[in-house]
Write a protein that holds these residues in place. Structure first.
Motif, short mmCIF file in Angstrom:
data_model
loop_
_atom_site.label_atom_id
_atom_site.label_comp_id
_atom_site.label_asym_id
_atom_site.label_seq_id
_atom_site.Cartn_x
_atom_site.Cartn_y
_atom_site.Cartn_z
N UNK A 3 0.66 -1.14 0.18
CA UNK A 3 0.01 -0.16 0.03
C UNK A 3 0.96 1.08 -0.05
N UNK A 4 0.78 2.20 -0.85
CA UNK A 4 1.21 3.41 -1.11
C UNK A 4 0.45 4.42 -0.78
N UNK A 23 0.66 -4.53 -11.29
CA UNK A 23 -0.96 -3.97 -11.09
C UNK A 23 -0.80 -2.71 -10.08
N UNK A 24 -1.22 -1.49 -10.34
CA UNK A 24 -1.60 -0.35 -9.65
C UNK A 24 -2.99 -0.09 -9.74
N UNK A 49 -3.26 10.25 -2.75
CA UNK A 49 -3.46 9.09 -3.06
C UNK A 49 -3.24 7.89 -2.41
N UNK A 50 -4.01 6.97 -2.44
CA UNK A 50 -3.80 5.53 -1.74
C UNK A 50 -3.98 4.60 -2.74
N UNK A 51 -2.74 4.05 -2.92
CA UNK A 51 -2.67 2.91 -4.26
C UNK A 51 -2.22 1.53 -3.64
N UNK A 52 -3.10 0.79 -4.08
CA UNK A 52 -2.81 -0.63 -3.75
C UNK A 52 -1.59 -1.24 -4.96
N UNK A 98 -10.34 -0.45 5.41
CA UNK A 98 -9.08 0.12 5.57
C UNK A 98 -8.48 -0.26 4.23
N UNK A 99 -7.37 0.50 3.82
CA UNK A 99 -6.50 0.22 2.71
C UNK A 99 -5.90 -1.37 2.94
#
Length: 256
Positions: A3-4, A23-24, A49-52, A98-99
């Motif tokens: 998680x970013x 995969x983003x 941004x919350x990125x998986x 949550x992320x």
């Protein structure tokens, strides 16, 4: 998988060659599949941004039917690939509390999909043999697999997106990066310590060879890439998820 989360300002992300696709999936945004890279790709991630993120091992079936060669050095929206499950998984990710929970939703789906698709055992063995811990000639790897060099190249291009020699170079670079991020110490070969020692440990002829390859693959020198420290990554990110699996198959050579 990771998680970013970006802060109050945009974040400049330098994507590096890993040998596999990624995969983003930004929460609330459009998921994108980034094909295997042969050179750095710089992206500006918007603030807040919350990125998986998901990184596929080389040769592992991704989300592209028919191989990943067409995605070399470029990205594509999952919508363009025509997957019917994108909206359904997207809703489940958005509904997650949550992320981290959202990442588990994505992980469980991809693991199920990978088990259904299966992995080519020959390609899996090829990737293992091309890892930097026991450097081998590509011809010797092809022979070990019972293939001609041309057959090996075609099989690798289809499953990984690059030829075996290019994949081997990328894995060697990733081996060096993993050792540096883990704060590893060189194995103590005579006359080779510090960065030079790590370079030799992963199969580079010397530190100059390492520097040329790192600049070609990342656009930076090794010191610039690592923030000035050869034995650790100083960017402040936790890279354990990246380097721990990579180092799991390492066998320490005997000191000479």
């Amino acid at each position: 998988m990771w998680v970013q989360i970006t802060g109050a300002v945009p974040y400049v992300q330098r994507h590096l060659p890993t040998g596999g696709a990624e995969l983003h999936w930004p929460l609330g945004g459009q998921p994108q599949l980034l094909g295997p890279l042969t050179r750095p790709r710089v992206e500006v991630i918007p603030a807040g941004t919350t990125l998986l993120g998901v990184r596929f091992h080389p040769g592992v079936p991704t989300l592209v039917p028919g191989g990943v060669a067409d995605l070399l050095d470029r990205g594509v929206s999952l919508d363009e690939l025509g997957h019917r499950w994108v909206d359904r998984i997207g809703e489940a990710i958005t509904a997650a509390a949550t992320p981290r929970t959202a990442l588990l939703v994505l992980q469980n789906f991809l693991l199920h999909r990978a088990r259904t698709a299966g992995t080519d055992p020959l390609v899996r063995e090829a990737v293992r043999l091309l890892m930097p811990w026991a450097p081998r000639d590509v011809g010797a790897v092809a022979n070990r697999l019972g293939l001609s060099v041309s057959q090996f190249r075609r099989r690798c291009l289809w499953a990984v997106g690059t030829g075996p020699k290019s994949l081997q170079r990328t894995l060697r670079f990733q081996g060096f990066l993993a050792l540096a991020q883990a704060g590893a110490v060189a194995t103590g070969r005579r006359g080779a310590d510090g960065m030079a020692g790590l370079a030799v440990d992963v199969g580079y002829a010397d530190q100059a060879h390492l520097s040329r390859e790192v600049r070609r693959l990342t656009g930076l020198t090794p010191s610039e890439l690592l923030g000035g420290e050869f034995d650790r990554c100083s960017c402040g990110h936790d890279h354990t998820a990246s380097y721990a699996p990579f180092l799991a198959g390492r066998r320490w050579p005997a000191s000479v």
